[in-house]
Design a protein around this motif. Structure first.
Motif, mmCIF file in Angstrom:
data_model
loop_
_atom_site.group_PDB
_atom_site.id
_atom_site.type_symbol
_atom_site.label_atom_id
_atom_site.label_comp_id
_atom_site.label_asym_id
_atom_site.label_seq_id
_atom_site.Cartn_x
_atom_site.Cartn_y
_atom_site.Cartn_z
ATOM 1 N N GLU A 175 1.023 -0.958 -0.054
ATOM 2 C CA GLU A 175 0.114 0.093 0.175
ATOM 3 C C GLU A 175 0.341 0.564 0.435
ATOM 4 N N HIS A 176 1.857 1.309 0.588
ATOM 5 C CA HIS A 176 2.977 2.611 0.820
ATOM 6 C C HIS A 176 3.444 2.376 -0.315
ATOM 7 N N VAL A 177 4.099 1.352 -1.259
ATOM 8 C CA VAL A 177 4.404 1.825 -2.596
ATOM 9 C C VAL A 177 3.364 2.103 -3.945
ATOM 10 N N ALA A 178 2.109 1.657 -3.630
ATOM 11 C CA ALA A 178 1.580 2.307 -4.119
ATOM 12 C C ALA A 178 1.073 4.019 -4.111
ATOM 13 N N ASP A 179 0.649 4.235 -3.167
ATOM 14 C CA ASP A 179 0.743 5.442 -2.760
ATOM 15 C C ASP A 179 1.908 6.412 -3.193
ATOM 16 N N ARG A 180 2.758 6.294 -3.159
ATOM 17 C CA ARG A 180 4.228 6.521 -3.447
ATOM 18 C C ARG A 180 4.108 6.841 -5.166
ATOM 19 N N LEU A 181 3.959 5.604 -5.830
ATOM 20 C CA LEU A 181 3.578 5.674 -7.135
ATOM 21 C C LEU A 181 2.650 6.917 -7.586
ATOM 22 N N GLY A 182 1.505 6.676 -6.641
ATOM 23 C CA GLY A 182 0.170 7.529 -7.601
ATOM 24 C C GLY A 182 -0.776 6.928 -8.089
ATOM 25 N N VAL A 183 -0.709 5.321 -7.999
ATOM 26 C CA VAL A 183 -1.819 4.039 -8.151
ATOM 27 C C VAL A 183 -2.544 3.348 -7.042
ATOM 28 N N THR A 184 -3.487 2.979 -8.071
ATOM 29 C CA THR A 184 -4.185 1.581 -6.426
ATOM 30 C C THR A 184 -3.417 0.987 -6.043
ATOM 31 N N ALA A 185 -3.627 -0.126 -5.268
ATOM 32 C CA ALA A 185 -2.506 -1.115 -5.005
ATOM 33 C C ALA A 185 -3.662 -2.038 -5.535
ATOM 34 N N ARG A 186 -4.882 -2.361 -5.901
ATOM 35 C CA ARG A 186 -5.300 -3.030 -6.851
ATOM 36 C C ARG A 186 -4.281 -3.175 -8.461
ATOM 37 N N HIS A 187 -4.319 -1.773 -9.166
ATOM 38 C CA HIS A 187 -3.341 -1.366 -9.422
ATOM 39 C C HIS A 187 -2.381 -1.691 -9.990
ATOM 40 N N LEU A 188 -1.516 -1.503 -8.446
ATOM 41 C CA LEU A 188 -0.391 -2.686 -8.733
ATOM 42 C C LEU A 188 -0.029 -3.849 -9.091
ATOM 43 N N ARG A 189 -0.912 -4.219 -8.032
ATOM 44 C CA ARG A 189 -0.293 -5.679 -7.772
ATOM 45 C C ARG A 189 -0.927 -6.688 -9.059
ATOM 46 N N ARG A 190 -2.243 -6.358 -10.092
ATOM 47 C CA ARG A 190 -2.231 -6.157 -11.466
ATOM 48 C C ARG A 190 -0.953 -6.387 -12.355
ATOM 49 N N ALA A 191 -0.122 -5.461 -12.426
ATOM 50 C CA ALA A 191 0.773 -4.714 -13.312
ATOM 51 C C ALA A 191 2.041 -5.575 -12.814
ATOM 52 N N PHE A 192 2.231 -5.300 -11.678
ATOM 53 C CA PHE A 192 3.512 -5.999 -11.038
ATOM 54 C C PHE A 192 3.375 -7.212 -11.628
ATOM 55 N N SER A 193 2.392 -7.657 -11.585
ATOM 56 C CA SER A 193 2.193 -9.680 -11.140
ATOM 57 C C SER A 193 2.513 -9.558 -12.874
ATOM 58 N N GLU A 194 1.969 -9.316 -13.512
ATOM 59 C CA GLU A 194 1.795 -9.925 -15.303
ATOM 60 C C GLU A 194 3.250 -8.670 -15.933
ATOM 61 N N SER A 195 4.648 -7.972 -15.403
ATOM 62 C CA SER A 195 5.138 -7.179 -15.660
ATOM 63 C C SER A 195 6.771 -8.328 -15.156
ATOM 64 N N VAL A 196 6.314 -9.043 -14.109
ATOM 65 C CA VAL A 196 7.416 -9.732 -12.352
ATOM 66 C C VAL A 196 7.387 -11.440 -12.757
ATOM 67 N N ILE A 250 4.781 -12.169 -10.164
ATOM 68 C CA ILE A 250 4.837 -12.375 -8.748
ATOM 69 C C ILE A 250 4.290 -11.703 -8.961
ATOM 70 N N GLY A 251 3.691 -11.193 -7.389
ATOM 71 C CA GLY A 251 3.127 -10.185 -6.966
ATOM 72 C C GLY A 251 3.882 -9.444 -5.839
ATOM 73 N N PRO A 252 3.278 -8.013 -5.794
ATOM 74 C CA PRO A 252 4.232 -7.536 -4.971
ATOM 75 C C PRO A 252 4.054 -7.569 -4.239
ATOM 76 N N LYS A 253 4.099 -8.479 -3.521
ATOM 77 C CA LYS A 253 4.037 -8.516 -2.099
ATOM 78 C C LYS A 253 4.755 -9.941 -1.187
ATOM 79 N N ALA A 254 4.752 -11.413 -2.790
ATOM 80 C CA ALA A 254 5.253 -12.384 -3.027
ATOM 81 C C ALA A 254 6.921 -12.301 -3.169
ATOM 82 N N PHE A 255 7.050 -10.807 -4.031
ATOM 83 C CA PHE A 255 7.805 -10.469 -4.314
ATOM 84 C C PHE A 255 8.649 -9.892 -2.756
#
Length: 249
Positions: A164-185, A187-192
């Motif tokens: 949630e803190h990472v999403a806030d710093r990047l100006g996106v929702t946590a849900r959007h970050l999880r989706r983009a992160f999983s597709e690009s990396v 695994i999800g950001p929490k797993a990372f």
């Protein structure tokens, strides 16, 4: 044997290049811990008479194996978030899988494998690999989600482990970050974030056996949480992992 290779021009998406070889007459001991990385692996087999070129996706659990008949391997480790522009597929399609590059690139992937097998030297193999990847990067579109994921990776690896803190710093929702992160990396950001802690603990364990201090330094709540992560992600206790024979790859 394990040799670091000089970095070629596509340093913006390549994190490391290694060449490894087993002792004569022995298998190649392979060890991959979860780290959110995708690698491209060229293997010369049967004394260099044949070989293969494959993509190894990010792992959610450790992999330990003895690879027989391997003469030499060259491992190109990508920075997280580069699977789509370099390989043409979402990273989630690669997670916990090893896929021939020809299955992703078609004929160019098969031709590159043949060129690497015919290359006269290790430096020629590395030059050909990096040139092919650089050409691929120039001729493919880079999704915005990949850029967002790479920004998140830098924050997570710098010590900000709350999604949630990472999403806030990047100006996106946590849900959007999880989706983009999983597709690009892959695994999800929490797993990372778990892999970041694990890798930190592994590095500290190379010079220390004080697991309570290692746990604290790596960002675990306590030693019990470190042990639980080792069991779940590595399949070993921290002590058993530390005592294992070192692997070449």
């Amino acid at each position: 044997m394990d040799h670091a290779a000089p970095m070629s021009s596509p340093h913006r998406f390549i994190e490391a290049i290694r060449a490894v070889a087993p002792a004569p007459g022995h298998p190649l001991d392979v060890e991959r811990l979860p780290d959110g990385r995708t690698t491209l692996v060229f293997r010369a087999l049967a004394g260099g008479q044949t070989g293969d070129l494959s993509v190894a996706g990010p792992r959610t659990h450790a992999l330990f194996k003895h690879a027989t008949d391997v003469t030499r391997a060259v491992i190109v480790q990508f920075k997280p978030g580069w699977s789509a522009p370099l390989l043409g597929v979402a990273a989630t399609t690669l997670t916990d899988r090893i896929i021939p590059l020809a299955d992703l690139w078609g004929r160019p992937g098969a031709e590159l494998g043949a060129e690497l097998l015919a290359a006269p030297s290790l430096s020629a193999v590395i030059d050909r690999l990096t040139a092919a990847l650089a050409l691929r990067a120039r001729h493919t579109r880079e999704p915005a989600a990949d850029q967002l994921a790479r920004h998140a990776v830098r924050l997570l690896e710098a010590g900000e482990l709350r999604v949630e803190h990472v999403a806030d710093r990047l100006g996106v929702t946590a849900r959007h970050l999880r989706r983009a992160f999983s597709e690009s990396v892959g695994i999800g950001p929490k797993a990372f974030a778990r892999t970041v802690r694990l890798q930190h603990a592994v590095r500290r364990a190379a010079t220390s056996s004080d697991w309570a201090r290692i746990a604290a330094d790596a960002g675990y709540y306590d030693q019990a949480h470190l042990i639980a992560d080792f069991r779940q992600l590595v399949g070993l206790t921290p002590g058993a992992f530390r005592k294992r024979p070192p692997a070449a790859a």
